[in-house]
Design a protein around this motif. Sequence first.
Motif, mmCIF file in Angstrom:
data_model
loop_
_atom_site.group_PDB
_atom_site.id
_atom_site.type_symbol
_atom_site.label_atom_id
_atom_site.label_comp_id
_atom_site.label_asym_id
_atom_site.label_seq_id
_atom_site.Cartn_x
_atom_site.Cartn_y
_atom_site.Cartn_z
ATOM 1 N N TRP A 35 44.070 41.085 34.157
ATOM 2 C CA TRP A 35 44.477 39.807 34.757
ATOM 3 C C TRP A 35 45.599 40.005 35.774
ATOM 4 C CZ3 TRP A 35 41.345 35.965 34.710
ATOM 5 C CH2 TRP A 35 40.462 35.791 33.648
ATOM 6 N N LYS A 81 44.431 40.081 39.199
ATOM 7 C CA LYS A 81 43.789 38.840 39.635
ATOM 8 C C LYS A 81 44.802 37.752 39.982
ATOM 9 C CE LYS A 81 39.475 39.569 37.137
ATOM 10 N NZ LYS A 81 38.524 38.983 36.190
ATOM 11 N N LEU A 82 46.079 38.127 40.084
ATOM 12 C CA LEU A 82 47.084 37.168 40.550
ATOM 13 C C LEU A 82 46.760 36.772 41.987
ATOM 14 C CD1 LEU A 82 50.307 38.882 39.193
ATOM 15 C CD2 LEU A 82 49.550 36.566 38.596
ATOM 16 N N GLY A 139 44.870 35.580 31.027
ATOM 17 C CA GLY A 139 44.357 34.675 32.039
ATOM 18 C C GLY A 139 43.081 34.001 31.606
ATOM 19 N N ARG A 175 46.926 32.533 35.240
ATOM 20 C CA ARG A 175 47.306 33.941 35.121
ATOM 21 C C ARG A 175 48.720 33.973 34.559
ATOM 22 N NH1 ARG A 175 42.749 33.572 36.405
ATOM 23 N NH2 ARG A 175 41.718 34.325 38.284
#
Length: 111
Positions: free
Chosen positions: A14, A17-18, A35, A44
């Motif tokens: 995660w 994936k920010l 997240g 997130r």
Amino acid sequence: AKSCAGKLSYTAGWAVKLPAALPVYPRGHVQEAAGSDDAGCTLRAVHFQTPVPPGDVLDFYYTMARKAGLAVQSGEAGPDRVLTGSKGPARFALFVRQSAGMTEADLVTSD
């Protein structure tokens, strides 16, 4: 975000994936990340540490958020220095504290 708590999965994946505007701090070491991509719960949460002073971490995120057009506020919550910001449905909160010679940070984003 409370309705999201049960939907979160915990994996370091995660952290990558920010939102592009609010990445893990360049010298940050991810300790934990969670997240969700569920509808109505795009969230997130990343906990990281860095040897960089808290003020430098706060300055980095303030600058990144402003560049992305987010309205940013700063404050304090107990021992934490806090930055929060938003633009439309996008929101973030950053909690930073000094601990045993390291800076610890919790970054939460949602949209």
